[in-house]
Each structure stands twice: as C-alpha cells, then as structure tokens.
Scaffold this active site. Structure first.
Site: not given
Ligand SMILES: *[C@@H]1O[C@@H](CO)[C@@H](O)[C@H](O)[C@H]1NC(C)=O
Ligand SMILES: *[C@@H]1O[C@H](CO)[C@@H](O)[C@H](O)[C@H]1NC(C)=O
Ligand SMILES: *[C@@H]1O[C@H](CO)[C@@H](O)[C@H](O)[C@H]1NC(C)=O
Ligand SMILES: *[C@@H]1O[C@H](CO)[C@@H](O)[C@H](O)[C@H]1NC(C)=O
Ligand SMILES: *[C@@H]1O[C@H](CO)[C@@H](O)[C@H](O)[C@H]1NC(C)=O
Ligand SMILES: *[C@@H]1O[C@H](CO)[C@@H](O)[C@H](O)[C@H]1NC(C)=O
Ligand SMILES: *[C@@H]1O[C@H](CO)[C@@H](O)[C@H](O)[C@H]1NC(C)=O
Length: 476
Positions: A154, A231-232, A234, A252
């Site tokens: 995470d 979470w996409g 960079a 999420d």
C-alpha cells in the site's frame, strides 16, 4: 508451420524486457485470483477467518476455478510494539494469530491454497500498523520465511522526504483527462509545479519506494506475487509492469454504481479511467482496478454482473471481497462464471478488452457516469464483446460486427451468451439483445465452421506456451 505472424505473436507473448517474469515460470503471468479480507472484515480479522475462507474456497468450487490466494489485508501485526526490538522483524498480533503467520501459511498451504499478506511503502500502513519503508529487505525475507506467496503493498503515510517532486494522482481531476498540473493535492498540500514535458517517472520517489521492495522480494528465497497498491500515482502504468505483477490504477473502490463515498469510488468513475488506460496490461503485468465488491453494498444484481464482467474483461486481478459463508447462490454464480474467468485467465491472449465505441457519449469522452459501453477482446475461445447499459432503463444493444476488431459484416458467426453458456444462434452483420438498466451483455463469438475467430491453430498455441515457460525458467 510457423508463420511470420505466429513468430511475431511468440515475441509479443514473451515481452522479456517489459514484464516481470517470475522465476517459477507462472506466478503473476495471469491476473491473480483469490479473496481478500478488507472489504468484509477491515481490521476484525484473525486466523480463524482465513482458515474458514480457505475451506470455503474449496467447498464452494471457487478454488477449482482458479481462486487460489487467501489474502490478509491491513491490521495483522502488533499495533503497539510494531517490531521485535532485537531482530527488527514485524511482530504479528498474537491475539489474532496465536501461532504466528507461518502457522496460518502452513494451514492454508495444506488446503492447496496460497497466503497473501499486506504492507506499506511508508512509515505506517493506512491503519497505523508497521510499514516497510526502510525495512524492505528484512520484511521481504521475513515474509519468505513465513511462506507468504503474495504481497499487497500500500501507499499510505509516505514521509515528506520520500514524496515525489511532481504530482500525478489520477483522482485529482473531475470530468476531463487527468491534468498534468495538479494543484489539488488530496493531502491539502499543493504541488503547483507540473512535471516537465517528457518527465521520466522512473526517476520519481514513488518508483524508488516500489522498486526497493521489488528487489527485496526477488532477492528472497521464494516466489512472491507483487501487487503494487499505489493508486495510479506517478504514472505507475508506465513502470509498474517492469517491477511487479500488478499495480492499482485508481483510489479505493466502493459498492455503489457511480459517484464517490468519502475517499472511495463507485464503479463508473473507475471504468471511465479504464476506458483510456488499458495499454500497459498484458502477460506478467496487470492494471488493478481494485478488489471485487460483487455481493456487497447496494448494488443490484445487474450491477453485480456488470462489475464482474467488466473487471474480468479488463484483466484486473479477480480478488473476491464478500463473505463466503452464506454467500447467495446468484452471487456465487456470478463469481463462478466460466466464460468470463476464461477470458480473464486466457493462456494465449494477454491483452485486456478495449472499448471500440463509447455509446451514449461520443468516442473518447471522459465521463464518470457514462463511460465507454462497447468493449471487445480476443481469447483462445473467440472474440468476446461486452456491452454495458449505463442508462436507467432497459435498452436494445446492437453489436455491429463490422465495428468489432477482428470481425466483419460478411462472415456468419455463432454467438454464445457468456451468462447462460448457451448458443444464441448464427448471425450475420449484427447481433441484438435487450440489456437491463446497468446490466452488461457478455457474448463470445466464433466462426460458423467452429474455428476460433482467429486463424491460429491450437497446436501452435500449445507450442507457444512451452516456449514461454522454458524461456521463463531460464530467465531468472
Ligand atoms: C448484489 O450484490 C449485493 C448485491 O448482492 C447484495 O447486497 C445484493 O443483494 C446483490 N443483489 C442481489 C439482487 O442479489
Ligand atoms: C475471529 O474474527 C471473527 C470475525 O471478526 C469473529 O467473529 C470471531 O469471533 C473471531 N474469533 C476469534 C477466535 O477471535
Ligand atoms: C524489548 O521487548 C521486550 C519484550 O517485548 C521488552 O520486555 C523489553 O523491555 C524491550 N526492550 C527494549 C530495550 O525496549
Ligand atoms: C531456500 O529455501 C529452501 C527451502 O524452502 C531451503 O532448503 C534453502 O536452504 C533456502 N536457501 C537459502 C539461501 O536460504
Ligand atoms: C493506448 O494505445 C492507443 C493505441 O495505440 C493510443 O491511441 C492511446 O493514446 C494509448 N493510451 C494511453 C493512455 O497511452
Ligand atoms: C444502501 O441503502 C441504505 C438504505 O437505503 C442506505 O442507508 C445506505 O447508505 C446505502 N449504502 C450505500 C453504500 O449507498
Ligand atoms: C456524462 O454523460 C451524460 C450522458 O451523455 C451527460 O448527461 C452528463 O452531463 C455527462 N456528465 C458530465 C459531467 O459531463
């Protein structure tokens, strides 16, 4: 006879310099399938829960369909002590796992399943438990010693010193394509300086944080599937493939059709992003559109179906997030759909389905309630078409064969319904069906002579697999 086209296909399938090929020749080649504790239990987990899930995956027939990972999410470690003050290893919470994580792994392995664990590329996990930043080598080694098979990694609690110089968070825009200039930091911290044109995101600190753990896992004495939950950020779709097996593309998920609940998102905003970002998924690396909410919340049965069909079509990992004890037969039926799983897990065609037409909106429209409706992709069993109805009433959906890549208006095709498994008949030019509100037509199309819609022969495909596996074996 190996034709030029076949030889090209072999090369395309190997992709040695791009995807992360596992040493064992198969781990992470196809999207992961399994179960994860977060959506149902959050922190209320213990060994009993995972062993029960393991038993149920077997008895419900899900294991035989390929759901083989039992994944522990956040909250498994000792929140107060965090690490052993002598060895530095993360301490399990012994009230939740009385005999430690290795014992849970041993029990899960006895069931013929694999155990996943969770950590974070920051100082603490999202729930405030020990993170792995700065401890990557030790933690990877510890996970390997425990017999862990999968790591979800995470992205919470990243210290300022490890923060990126430029921001690219796909969620930070509403309505249009992601802005390069992202001044709306979710943490309230503005980053008004856009990345320079052509910026190489593998020089970002996000890349470093995820790469260090990748290297640590590869150096450990065990094949561990690496699920990067960044979470996409960079532009991970540009580099996640080179260092891991999957990478989250967005924030999420939440079990609602559209819109956002706190920081989590409904299905349509996620599908909108997926309508544009599908290029990086193939064998050995998969864009992860987050765990399944099938069976949860207020989704209707049609919405449950669309969620599963589309996530399977996107070749997202299929990680169940609903309780298995007392699961409703109709939900189990959706999760057990053989045609859709076969598309997701196809051994020959690695690319996900792509939109070939938007439908309600003009092609290439960014829209978080009405994203692309018409999708198609190839598998070794034919050409699959998925037609989503984003409207609130039943609609007649027409599949014009000439519009579908790989099909044409002259040929006669046999259409199979992936939901019922039944042949719908023989069609030329087009196929039409009524699709309920928020439901998805899922069909598989082959030529009338029974041949697959592609001209390649099964024997050649078998050869490709053998070559691929041999290659993977020597690669690492
Ligand atoms: C879709 O998943 C959730 C949806 O199951 C469940 O709460 C809901 O019951 C289910 N819909 C139906 C009709 O079973
Ligand atoms: C394990 O967790 C489940 C789910 O939270 C709970 O119902 C059960 O009581 C717990 N069992 C033990 C032994 O702690
Ligand atoms: C190390 O941990 C042990 C057991 O948890 C504890 O008794 C001891 O005080 C700790 N030592 C230090 C130096 O923190
Ligand atoms: C790797 O693990 C195997 C058993 O899983 C063990 O036999 C071997 O000694 C280990 N090697 C190293 C370098 O730790
Ligand atoms: C994906 O590939 C298509 C076709 O090559 C291209 O048009 C599109 O711009 C690509 N999308 C992204 C987000 O790179
Ligand atoms: C589901 O519906 C109930 C009752 O209508 C409502 O209270 C709840 O907020 C809804 N949940 C979501 C996630 O929308
Ligand atoms: C999304 O598309 C629908 C259907 O065309 C349209 O009604 C709606 O206004 C669009 N939303 C936005 C934010 O543009």
């Amino acid at each position: 006879m190996v034709t030029t086209r076949s030889a090209l296909l072999v090369l395309a399938l190997l992709r040695p310099s791009f995807g992360l090929v596992s040493r064992d020749g198969h781990t992470g080649r196809l999207p992961a399938m399994g179960w994860n504790s977060w959506n149902e239990y959050e922190c209320a987990i213990n060994e009993t829960v995972f062993l029960m899930v393991g038993e149920l995956l077997g008895s419900l027939g899900l294991k035989d369909l390929g759901y083989n990972y039992v994944n522990i999410d956040d909250c498994w470690s000792d929140k107060d002590k965090k690490r052993d003050n002598v060895t530095g290893k993360i301490l399990p919470d012994y009230t939740k796992f009385p005999e430690g994580i290795k014992h849970t792994a041993d029990e899960i392995h006895k069931l013929g399943l694999k155990l996943g664990i969770y950590s974070d590329a920051g100082s603490l996990t999202c729930g405030g438990f020990a993170g792995s930043l700065g401890h990557e080598e030790l933690d990877a080694k510890t996970f390997a010693e425990w017999g862990i098979d999968y790591l979800k990694y995470d992205n919470c609690n990243v210290p300022d010193t490890s923060d990126d110089d430029y921001r690219w968070w796909p969620e930070n825009w509403l309505g249009g394509p992601p802005a390069e200039d992202q001044t709306l930091g979710g943490d309230g911290e503005a980053k008004p300086v856009p990345a320079p044109a052509g910026y190489d995101w593998t020089t970002s600190k996000s890349f470093d944080r995820y790469k260090i753990m990748s290297d640590a896992l590869l150096a450990s004495n065990r094949t561990i599937e690496y699920s990067q939950c960044a979470w996409g950020h960079a532009h991970i779709e540009e580099w996640g493939n080179s260092i891991g097996h999957s990478w989250r593309m967005w924030g999420d998920i939440y079990p609602v059709w559209a819109g956002k609940v706190q920081w989590s998102w409904g299905l349509m905003p996620i599908l909108n992003h997926a309508s544009f970002f599908y290029n990086s998924s193939n064998f050995w690396g998969h864009a992860d559109w987050d765990m399944l909410e099938v069976g949860n919340g207020n989704l209707t049965i049609e919405e449950n179906r669309s969620h599963f069909a589309l996530w399977a079509a996107l070749k997202s990992p299929l990680i169940i997030g609903t309780p298995l004890d007392g699961i409703k037969p109709e939900i189990l039926g959706i999760l057990s759909n053989k045609d859709l799983i076969a598309f997701n897990q196809d051994p020959i065609f690695g690319a996900p389905a792509k939109p070939y037409k938007w439908g309600i909106n003009p092609d290439l429209t960014w829209n978080q309630t009405h994203p692309a409706e018409y999708w198609s992709g190839k598998s070794s069993k034919g050409v699959h078409v998925f037609a989503l109805n984003t409207l609130d009433t039943t609609q007649k959906k027409t599949i014009e064969f000439a519009e579908v890549p790989g099909l044409d208006a002259k040929t006669t095709y046999v259409v199979h319904d992936s939901w019922t498994g039944k042949k719908q008949g023989v069609f030329k030019k087009k196929y039409e069906a009524r699709v309920k509100r928020h439901d998805t037509m899922a069909i598989r199309i082959v030529k009338e002579d029974g041949m697959f819609a592609t001209s390649l022969h099964a024997e050649l495909w078998g050869l490709v697999i053998i070559v691929l596996n041999a290659f993977a074996d020597v690669c690492r």
